[in-house]
Scaffold this motif. Structure first.
Motif, short mmCIF file in Angstrom:
data_model
loop_
_atom_site.label_atom_id
_atom_site.label_comp_id
_atom_site.label_asym_id
_atom_site.label_seq_id
_atom_site.Cartn_x
_atom_site.Cartn_y
_atom_site.Cartn_z
N ASP A 35 1.03 -1.22 0.06
CA ASP A 35 0.10 -0.04 0.16
C ASP A 35 0.97 1.37 -0.08
O ASP A 35 0.57 2.10 -0.71
CB ASP A 35 -0.96 0.07 1.28
N ASN A 69 -2.05 -0.43 -8.45
CA ASN A 69 -2.54 0.76 -8.92
C ASN A 69 -2.77 1.93 -7.84
O ASN A 69 -2.56 3.00 -8.03
CB ASN A 69 -3.90 0.78 -9.63
N ASP A 70 -3.29 1.57 -6.76
CA ASP A 70 -3.42 2.62 -5.53
C ASP A 70 -1.99 2.54 -4.66
O ASP A 70 -2.26 3.30 -3.56
CB ASP A 70 -4.68 2.48 -4.71
N LYS A 129 1.91 8.49 -6.80
CA LYS A 129 0.83 7.41 -6.80
C LYS A 129 0.91 6.91 -8.30
O LYS A 129 0.91 7.51 -9.06
CB LYS A 129 -0.47 8.01 -6.58
#
Length: 180
Positions: A127, A151-152, A179
């Motif tokens: 994360d 992706n996040d 990001k």
């Protein structure tokens, strides 16, 4: 007369301790220099006070926080204090074992350290990814990081930026957040 002998013995013991500390420090310095030429990544500590302040603003509860080039594990331990699962990758054997010992002594849980090159790290579930690397190395692994994280995922760099990426956040002109 006994006081003089006692003083001399004490002086010899203190001198030997100082010599041992000096020799140990010299060995660590030589080891660090050799390791720098091997990896091109010197050991440098992030400004822990600034990083703590930054981490306080993140939602780390039940998140996976990976430090690539984790050094002595300080940043990983700060992340797990805030509820994250902390993972560190450190190739320097001295720093790797220091991290493990530090974690055991301080009683931390929910952390893992791997003694391997961070260029082969498993970052697909991260994360957050934290990096404090030289600009050259940081940009050499840019493609690896952005191609292999989810992706996040938020990528956090300390002091240095990726050349080809625009940060989504800059914290006190020292911490850059990207990001994917």
């Amino acid at each position: 007369m006994e006081i003089i002998y006692l003083f001399l013995v004490l002086l010899i013991i203190v001198s030997l301790c100082l010599i041992c500390i000096f020799l140990f420090s010299l060995i660590l310095l030589i080891f660090d220099i050799i390791w720098f030429f091997k990896t091109k990544v010197p050991f440098g500590r992030s400004n822990i006070k600034l990083v703590k302040e930054f981490l306080d603003g993140l939602d780390l509860e039940n998140k996976i926080f990976i430090d690539l080039g984790s050094g002595d594990g300080s940043i990983v331990f700060e992340a797990i204090k805030r509820g994250a699962k902390g993972i560190g990758y450190e190739i320097n054997p001295f720093l790797y074992y220091l991290s493990l010992i530090k974690g055991k002594i301080l009683g931390y849980e929910n952390y893992y350290f791997y003694k391997q090159d961070f260029r082969r790290a498993n970052i697909q579930d991260a994360d957050y990814i934290y990096l404090y690397l030289t600009p050259k190395v940081l940009n050499e692994i840019s493609e690896f990081i952005f191609n292999n994280c989810k992706n996040d995922c938020k990528i956090i760099t300390f002091d240095f930026r990726f050349y080809n990426k625009e940060p989504i956040e800059i914290f006190k002109n020292r911490i850059f957040v990207y990001k994917k």
